[in-house]
Design an enzyme around this catalytic site. Structure first.
Site, PDB file in Angstrom:
ATOM      1  N   SER A 250       0.840  -1.196   0.000  1.00  0.00           N
ATOM      2  CA  SER A 250       0.000   0.000   0.000  1.00  0.00           C
ATOM      3  C   SER A 250       0.872   1.241   0.000  1.00  0.00           C
ATOM      4  O   SER A 250       2.101   1.149   0.018  1.00  0.00           O
ATOM      5  CB  SER A 250      -0.896   0.002   1.239  1.00  0.00           C
ATOM      6  OG  SER A 250      -0.111   0.336   2.366  1.00  0.00           O
ATOM      7  N   LYS A 251       0.212   2.384   0.010  1.00  0.00           N
ATOM      8  CA  LYS A 251       0.922   3.673  -0.004  1.00  0.00           C
ATOM      9  C   LYS A 251       1.919   3.764   1.145  1.00  0.00           C
ATOM     10  O   LYS A 251       2.957   4.400   1.031  1.00  0.00           O
ATOM     11  CB  LYS A 251      -0.077   4.822   0.114  1.00  0.00           C
ATOM     12  CG  LYS A 251      -0.823   5.082  -1.166  1.00  0.00           C
ATOM     13  CD  LYS A 251      -1.046   6.591  -1.362  1.00  0.00           C
ATOM     14  CE  LYS A 251      -1.641   6.886  -2.724  1.00  0.00           C
ATOM     15  NZ  LYS A 251      -3.085   6.592  -2.774  1.00  0.00           N
TER      16      LYS A 251
END
Ligand code: GLU
Length: 480
Positions: A250-251
């Site tokens: 994810s980010k």
């Protein structure tokens, strides 16, 4: 049968690594099978879709080397088609208008929660009488359109990655909304599951290859294919990409979009190569190949079910292999934007003469293109300063006369090649009666301001072409 596959990104963000990897598998399969790879932009979410994200996605796919055979098609331009399909479902009695208010739906969910039941629509407006319907219409209530899901159904398909998959229709959350709320007798904004199925039918998609986060959608979509009287395509659900701790990438893991990887100095063939390895392995266990080479060997038999761990070291290793093998002219072209971005004054044309040997010299020590910036810093300014050990070296007893002799030699002989510079070093060594090692180390300290770095003679020649070597030797002499 001609294989027809598609990548269907939503332009609600930049090209995501997961979408890009899905695109890679679609592309590989299409090319392996001699089929068609279609690009469809799923931009029905008006609030979140943005043209700049579409541009980013298209240029990212192109950058990675995935050419498409048809498209891009835009769902926002095909809304009539989806509305027609919804009308067909309404006409066949397979869908209906549901007039529940948000408050009513919320109360329903609360009641389910209180009974520890999973949230679902309880299909309460499925069989409204014409009078009930008319009453809701008279109230001016907007209606969504729901597709009927027969809870007694078991949905199965043979997934090309996961083998047989079974879903109980009763786990799909009740009759599903296929169009957003709108007022009487109009059809609101068509929603994802419906639009995808209509498009996949219309575009004659034979194999739907997408991330495993879509598995529940697949169960719903199979029901829609059947309702619309269409052949159900084959499905392949590709494994998630995981971070080092086994969570979905994810980010928070630093980067998620292809343009981020680009900025970090990865080159397209290396990143594309790496993405093929995220869940697939070549039959001959090779790890380095072009997309075309991978396509020759690609099959879903060798795609893993388990999540694919993202391995930065392997990506770095692959990237370095590509950089090391690259033609200097190509490397220079790729490195230039990073140099310019770093604020280095480069004039690609005028400086070609020394930039080309510079990148050729640095190539073997590069992992990412951004390394060029750090490693070439001292070719871009006349003065770079000195590390402590470089300073100590030029201050050693007997070093000043060596550096002065080199300076004299430079003025007298005007060396212009590496051989000329070597000859000068030999002359100075002999004339000063010192060890050659001392001359070399002192020159490195004086010219490069550090005791480590790229090849001394090659660097010196570049500094010479820049006119930096004499000033630096003079600067070093001021330290002693
Ligand atoms: N627009 C969907 C996504 O970006 C595509 C899903 C699909 O391939 O059907 O996840």
């Amino acid at each position: 049968m001609t294989v027809r596959v598609r990548i269907a990104p939503s332009p609600t963000g930049n090209l995501h690594i997961g979408t890009a990897r899905t695109a890679v598998f679609n592309w590989l399969y299409a090319r392996h099978e001699g089929g068609q790879f279609i690009l469809r932009v799923e931009d029905t979410d008006e609030e979140r879709s943005r043209a700049e994200f579409t541009d980013n996605i298209l240029s990212g796919l192109r950058w990675l080397g995935m050419d498409w055979d048809e498209g891009p098609f835009f769902q926002s331009q095909r809304l009539d088609l989806y509305r027609q399909a919804i009308q067909t479902l309404l006409d066949k009695g397979l869908a209906y208008r549901a007039y529940d208010t948000p408050e009513e739906l919320e109360a329903m969910r609360e009641a389910q929660k209180a009974k520890n039941q999973a949230p679902r629509y309880d299909n309460r407006h499925r069989d409204l009488t014409p009078d009930q319907q008319a009453a809701f219409e008279a109230e001016g209530r907007p209606a969504v359109i729901r597709f009927k899901i027969d809870d007694s159904r078991t949905i199965t398909w043979s997934d090309m990655v996961r083998g047989p998959v079974t879903w109980q229709a009763s786990d799909l959350g009740g009759d599903m909304v296929v169009a957003r709320a709108s007022s009487a007798s109009t059809i609101g904004q068509p929603l994802y599951n419906l639009a995808v199925v209509v498009d996949d039918i219309d575009m004659a998609i034979t194999h739907v290859i997408r991330g495993e986060d879509h598995i529940a959608n697949t169960a719903k979509q199979i029901l829609l294919y059947e309702a619309l009287g269409a052949t159900v395509p084959a499905f392949a659900h590709t494994p998630l990409i995981l971070n080092q701790t086994g969570q979905k990438l994810s980010k928070r893991d630093g980067v998620t979009s292809i343009s981020d990887f680009q900025k970090m100095g990865f080159v397209a063939p290396a990143l594309a190569n790496y993405m093929t390895l995220l869940g697939w392995s070549a039959p001959d266990a090779a790890e380095q190949f072009t997309l075309d080479e991978a396509a020759k060997q690609f099959s879903f038999d060798r795609v893993n079910k388990a999540g694919a761990k993202f391995d930065w070291d392997k990506l770095d290793w692959l990237n370095s292999q590509y950089l090391h093998a690259m033609e200097p002219a190509t490397l220079l072209e790729l490195a230039l934007p990073y140099l310019q971005e770093a604020g280095y004054a480069v004039d690609a044309e005028a400086d070609h003469r020394w930039l080309l040997p510079m990148v050729a010299m640095l190539a073997p020590s590069l992992t990412r293109l951004t390394d060029v910036v750090e490693q070439s810093r001292f070719f871009f300014t006349e003065s770079v300063g000195f590390t402590d050990d470089a300073k100590a070296q030029v201050q050693l007893e007997g070093v000043s006369p060596v550096l002065e002799a080199v300076l004299d030699g430079l003025t007298a002989q005007s060396p212009a090649t590496i051989d000329d510079l070597k000859a000068l070093v030999n002359d100075v060594t002999k004339a000063q009666g010192v060890k050659k090692g001392l001359v070399m180390k002192s020159l490195r300290a004086a010219l490069m301001g550090a005791l480590q770095g790229p090849d001394l003679m090659e660097s010196w020649l570049i500094l010479r072409q820049r006119g930096f070597d004499i000033p630096r030797l003079k600067e070093a002499l001021t330290l002693s």
